[in-house]
Enzyme design. Structure first.
Site, PDB file in Angstrom:
ATOM      1  N   GLU A 112       0.812  -1.220   0.000  1.00 46.24           N
ATOM      2  CA  GLU A 112       0.000   0.000   0.000  1.00 46.24           C
ATOM      3  C   GLU A 112       0.848   1.274   0.000  1.00 46.24           C
ATOM      4  O   GLU A 112       0.724   2.130   0.866  1.00 46.24           O
ATOM      5  CB  GLU A 112      -0.956  -0.023   1.206  1.00 46.24           C
ATOM      6  N   GLU A 123      -4.600  -9.820  -0.404  1.00 41.97           N
ATOM      7  CA  GLU A 123      -5.422  -9.801   0.800  1.00 41.97           C
ATOM      8  C   GLU A 123      -6.870 -10.022   0.361  1.00 41.97           C
ATOM      9  O   GLU A 123      -7.315  -9.437  -0.629  1.00 41.97           O
ATOM     10  CB  GLU A 123      -5.307  -8.470   1.546  1.00 41.97           C
TER      11      GLU A 123
END
Length: 1008
Positions: A429, A501
């Site tokens: 991220e 994820e």
């Protein structure tokens, strides 16, 4: 303090050695790979002198502390500073390279002894310190480094004196590296991994790489060394598991090739390791080697030439009493539980784990996605709102390039020899840009074999199409809808897809795991994924009565925090499994059995092992929970990925609720699991049978059910009462529900019953429910959580020796339109049985409801429940793969799932009947179709109002929800809400159910 390297993006380390592979050298006469009982290791773990400063500007690393603290540890557990949990935002202003002037600091010091006898050299190793550290030896500055989760090594020979020496380490809470370490976790500080000194000869092998290749039926192990000194003679031997030499070589060269005929290849199902002994005249290095090849070919992720499926989890290093400190025992505890639950892969989110962890993954068989210590999520909101245009802000800042590349290099150089590491991940991220590309190129230069992964490819609009993602070998995405996955494989994809994820396991979740696994098996290039995440993050404290209480963000007086978003694991902080882990376990089971007509088919979901070598299949037939027969299925050879018909005739199963269950038991003992351990199951209804209410209707038509006792009824104001044999019921015309259920002179209804269309928000409901404020079109904004009945008139009649109560009503909420219209009919016979029918219409513009049903507040003496449905754990329409249909009995207090933040829990779907008993009187409920129920000691309002499990107050009664339907759980806290088929979106339906009583008969004696 004098030095200021921690605010200099051009300096990420001072006086450190080059990065190297992790190993522990030893004496040739006493070879070992361990730090303990090794005369080449001075282990500095233990109690240190300590002094804490609220500001580093007041600190001196040379000053002796007067307090004591254990190392490794996080100082927040010892009364210094305080805990803080932040998910996205930076805990400090975004002002790189600067950090707050009030920068907390811990100064550690201790003494140690060395005996300098010749030309030996000494190297200090710190395996982990958050966020950066300065080292002083005998009051002289020896070095500086950052990158919290990577090893820093310093040669300290010139600083040492013979005999007593002093080491001091000054650790700062923040440094310029903090801007690259914005991971979703509790922010803790201190020396949290091992610290030790290595005693080494003047000339030695400093770094080596082990690469393995498969050449037809043979294997090659290629070893390259980097050395301190020249012309070092090395003896290299590779031993098999039995201790026999498989290959050897000797020489002063720096490249060796060992040929292994017919090698045993390493994989997660058979993690066969060879032992490498790399020896010089003065030193020995022991290591483990797994012979395997990993590559991406033809859009498939291949290990040893075979496609593999990653049944993985994201794992943080987190414990409620030690924080980042993970002992070997606790690592094994994690891996044992993972192996028991069919997990074969781990993403080290979002930093390199403790070096010991990888050796355990090698040994026990886990695939590792090894991730660099990189996350810059905080830039997303650093200008006041979450703005995708600046998501990759640090990628465009050339000042950070050195740090990005340094972190990638530390990752690869340290872990390059670990067989378990299948691919490198550049971080998490942080957006995309030149800095991450520079890191990727550095990874390629260090290891041109393993694939490279990086999920965060977000850039600003003006950068769209600017970058080439060719440096990435796999496509990683997070929390996708199913349609996103389907679309990927329809649009000319070029790389295997990994769900970096998915299935956010926060609280009561995740829902929809079965659907993702169906996609895994549908698309060969969908190489699996990593559930978010392994464990709940929380801080442990003791309550007044000694009970364990768990705290999360906001519980430590901090103003910036993200609440309980860290409580999102498959296991509790202490590693007790949540029901979501059991769901994952059965979704990831090694074999799947399907029924086609009168035949069963066995599908092997393993990647390398024949079913006949892996599992034994044990079958059982139960009728209404009573075991009729059981046995062992014949052994069948089914190769990985194959599906075969089982040569076995289905057993007979006449009558109601007759189910065949097949358990997959581990055939042979393994290091972490025992032979006979159940790895999963499948279940089949042998023959359909009528439901309880259908039976009752048929008997009624035949004249078999009659009211044996006369009924009396009357009305007093807004109360209609009905009396019969040993009972008196009261029905309110104002609420359209029962307000009293008396039997044998005893009141069994503690409060008026209610109509229910809402549930206590689960964590995965936090947005759709309105638990997070400021959103529109939520359950709260639509008034679902506060719906009240508005009745239009109640009619009472007697027919077929029953009293019939008809009450049309609406469910309404202040200032809002009608939510639902219900035509409620209740028929009561002379025995006190109640036959209910709720003809319901939901307002058309309401897309879906959390639930629909009724709630009874029953006397707490009805504390034992027997039911036939999905159990024994909680079950929902999209979260029931870890459950099976059977007859279960439980105490009401044990049906509660005590989540750290209270929420919806404990429901059971697919229920055909249930019974509540106090041992003398039983209340039984059944319906014309399977229903959901929940029996707890708490109300949904209490679960919704309280923020911590230890705050809950019991209702003083048994709270029974009977639900026509309950929507699924989904993963809406970070991902999709329940998929459409799991949302309760019917607009017109009839909920029919019956309540009957029975005296002097325990729950276990009851038969429907």
């Amino acid at each position: 303090m004098q030095e200021n390297y921690h605010q200099d993006l051009n300096t990420v380390r001072v006086n450190t050695m080059p990065d190297r592979a992790f190993y522990i050298p030893s004496c040739p006469g006493a070879p070992t790979a361990e730090k303990e009982d090794n005369d080449r290791v001075i282990l500095l773990n233990g109690m240190w002198n300590f002094r804490y400063y609220t500001s580093a500007k007041d600190a001196s690393g040379r000053q002796e502390g007067t307090e004591r603290i254990p190392v490794p540890s996080n100082w927040q557990f010892y009364g210094y500073d305080s805990h803080q949990y932040v998910n996205i935002d930076y805990p400090i202003p975004y002002l790189p390279p600067y950090v707050p002037k009030e920068n907390p600091c811990g100064c550690y010091s201790r003494s140690f002894r060395v005996e300098k006898t010749g030309k030996e050299r000494f190297f200090l190793n710190l395996e982990g310190a958050d966020s950066c550290h300065y080292v002083y030896i005998n009051d002289s500055f020896a070095g500086y480094s950052q990158v919290s989760h990577s090893t820093s090594e310093y040669e300290i020979t010139s600083f040492l004196q013979n005999g007593e020496n002093r080491i001091a380490v000054m650790v700062l809470k923040w440094c310029d590296g903090t801007y690259l370490e914005d991971q979703d976790k509790f922010r803790m500080s201190g020396i949290f991994r091992d610290i030790y000194i290595l005693k080494r000869p003047e000339r030695f092998v400093f770094h080596y790489t082990v690469r393995t290749f498969i050449r037809g039926d043979a294997g090659e192990v290629r070893i390259n060394t980097e050395e301190e000194g020249t012309d070092i003679r090395k003896r290299i031997t590779l031993y098999d598991r039995e201790g026999m030499a498989a290959a050897s070589a000797e020489g002063t060269q720096q490249e060796f090739s060992l040929q292994i005929p017919s090698p045993v290849l390493w994989n997660a199902e058979n993690p066969y390791l060879y032992t490498l002994r790399l020896e010089t005249d003065e030193e020995c290095i022991l290591d483990k080697v797994g012979i395997r090849e990993i590559c991406v070919e033809e859009k498939l992720l291949l290990l040893n030439g075979s496609p593999i499926l990653l049944k993985g989890v994201n794992r943080h290093e987190s414990h409620p009493d030690t924080g980042y400190v993970c002992s070997r025992e606790r690592m094994i505890q994690d891996l044992r539980l993972m192996k028991q639950c069919n997990i074969n892969a781990i993403r080290t989110s979002h930093y390199p784990d403790c070096p010991e962890f990888y050796r355990l993954c090698d040994e026990y068989g886990f695939y590792v996605c090894d991730e660099a210590d990189v996350e810059t999520h905080g830039v997303w909101s650093c200008r006041g709102e979450r703005d995708n245009e600046i998501y990759n802000l640090t990628q465009k800042d050339p000042r950070f390039r050195l740090s990005y590349v340094d972190r990638a290099e530390r990752l690869v150089r340290r872990d390059i020899n670990r067989p378990c590491v299948l691919f490198w991940s550049l971080g998490n991220e942080s957006g995309f840009g030149e800095n991450i590309l520079a890191a990727a190129r550095r990874v390629r230069s260090l290891d041109d074999i393993r694939p490279v992964h990086y999920e965060s490819t977000l850039v600003s609009q003006e950068e769209e199409g600017l970058y080439d993602y060719g440096e990435l070998d796999v496509e990683g995405i997070m929390y996708p809808e199913r349609e996103t996955i389907h679309a990927y494989f329809k649009d000319g994809f070029q790389k295997p897809l990994i769900l970096t994820e998915y299935a956010h396991a926060m609280g009561n979740g995740p829902g929809g795991l079965k659907d993702y696994f169906e996609l895994f098996y549908q698309y060969p290039s969908l190489a699996g994924g990593f559930v978010w995440e392994w464990c709940d993050h929380a801080i442990e404290r003791k309550g007044e009565n000694g009970e364990i209480q768990y705290l999360y963000g906001g519980d430590f007086g901090e103003s910036l925090h993200d609440g309980n978003f860290c409580v999102d694991g498959l296991v509790w902080p202490d590693r007790r499994p949540h029901t979501g882990l059991l769901e994952l376990k059965n979704c990831a089971r090694p074999v799947r059995i399907s029924r086609e007509g009168e035949y069963l088919y066995l599908e092997n979901c393993l990647d390398f092992t024949d079913v006949s070598e892996a599992v034994s299949l044990v079958w059982s037939v139960k009728k209404d929970g009573i075991l009729l027969s059981r046995g062992i299925l014949p052994e069948l050879s089914v190769k990985p990925g194959e599906k075969k018909r089982i040569p076995w005739k289905l057993p007979d199963g006449e009558g109601e609720r007759c189910y065949l269950k097949i358990d997959s038991l581990q055939k042979k003992a393994a290091p972490l699991t025992e032979a006979g351990y159940c790895l999963g199951f499948d279940q089949f209804l042998l023959k359909p049978a009528p439901s309880c209410t259908e039976k009752w209707k048929g008997q009624e038509e035949a004249g078999e059910i009659k009211a044996a006792f006369p009924l009396r009824t009357g009305r007093e104001n807004d109360i209609i009462w009905v009396e019969g044999r040993n009972f008196r019921y009261c029905f309110s015309t104002e609420t359209g529900s029962f307000v009293s259920l008396q039997r044998n002179g005893r009141e069994y209804l503690c409060r008026p019953s209610t109509y229910e269309i809402c549930r206590a928000p689960a964590d995965n409901d936090m947005f759709i429910s309105g638990r997070v404020p400021g959103l529109t079109y939520t359950w709260k904004s639509m008034g679902l959580d506060n719906a009240q009945p508005y009745t239009y008139g109640t009619e009472v009649s007697e027919e077929k020796e029953r009293v019939r109560i008809e009450c049309p009503l609406s469910l309404v909420s202040p200032h809002l339109a009608e939510i639902a219209g219900i035509h409620a009919v209740y028929e009561i016979d002379g025995e006190g049985s109640i036959y209910s029918g709720l003809d319901t219409r939901i307002r058309e513009d309401i897309s879906w409801l959390p639930r629909f049903g009724v709630r009874l507040f029953l006397d707490s003496s009805l504390d034992t429940c027997t039911y036939f449905g999905f159990g024994p754990g909680e079950s929902y329409v999209d979260k029931k793969e870890g459950c099976y249909r059977d007859r279960f009995t439980s105490r009401i207090k044990d049906m509660f799932e005590n989540y750290i933040r209270p929420q919806e829990n404990g429901s059971h779907c697919g229920t055909e009947y249930l019974s509540l008993t106090d041992g003398h009187t039983s209340l039984r409920i059944s319906s014309e179709k399977p229903f959901s129920f929940q029996a707890l000691e708490y109300t949904r309002e209490e679960l919704a109002a309280k923020t911590h499990h230890f705050q809950l107050e019991k209702a003083g009664c048994t709270v029974l929800h009977l639900d026509y339907a309950m929507s699924g759980m989904g993963t809406g806290s970070c991902g999709p809400v329940p998929f459409p088929e799991y949302r309760f979106d019917e607009k017109h339906f009839l909920f029919s159910f019956q309540l009957t009583w029975e005296e002097n008969k325990g729950a276990d004696d009851y038969e429907m």
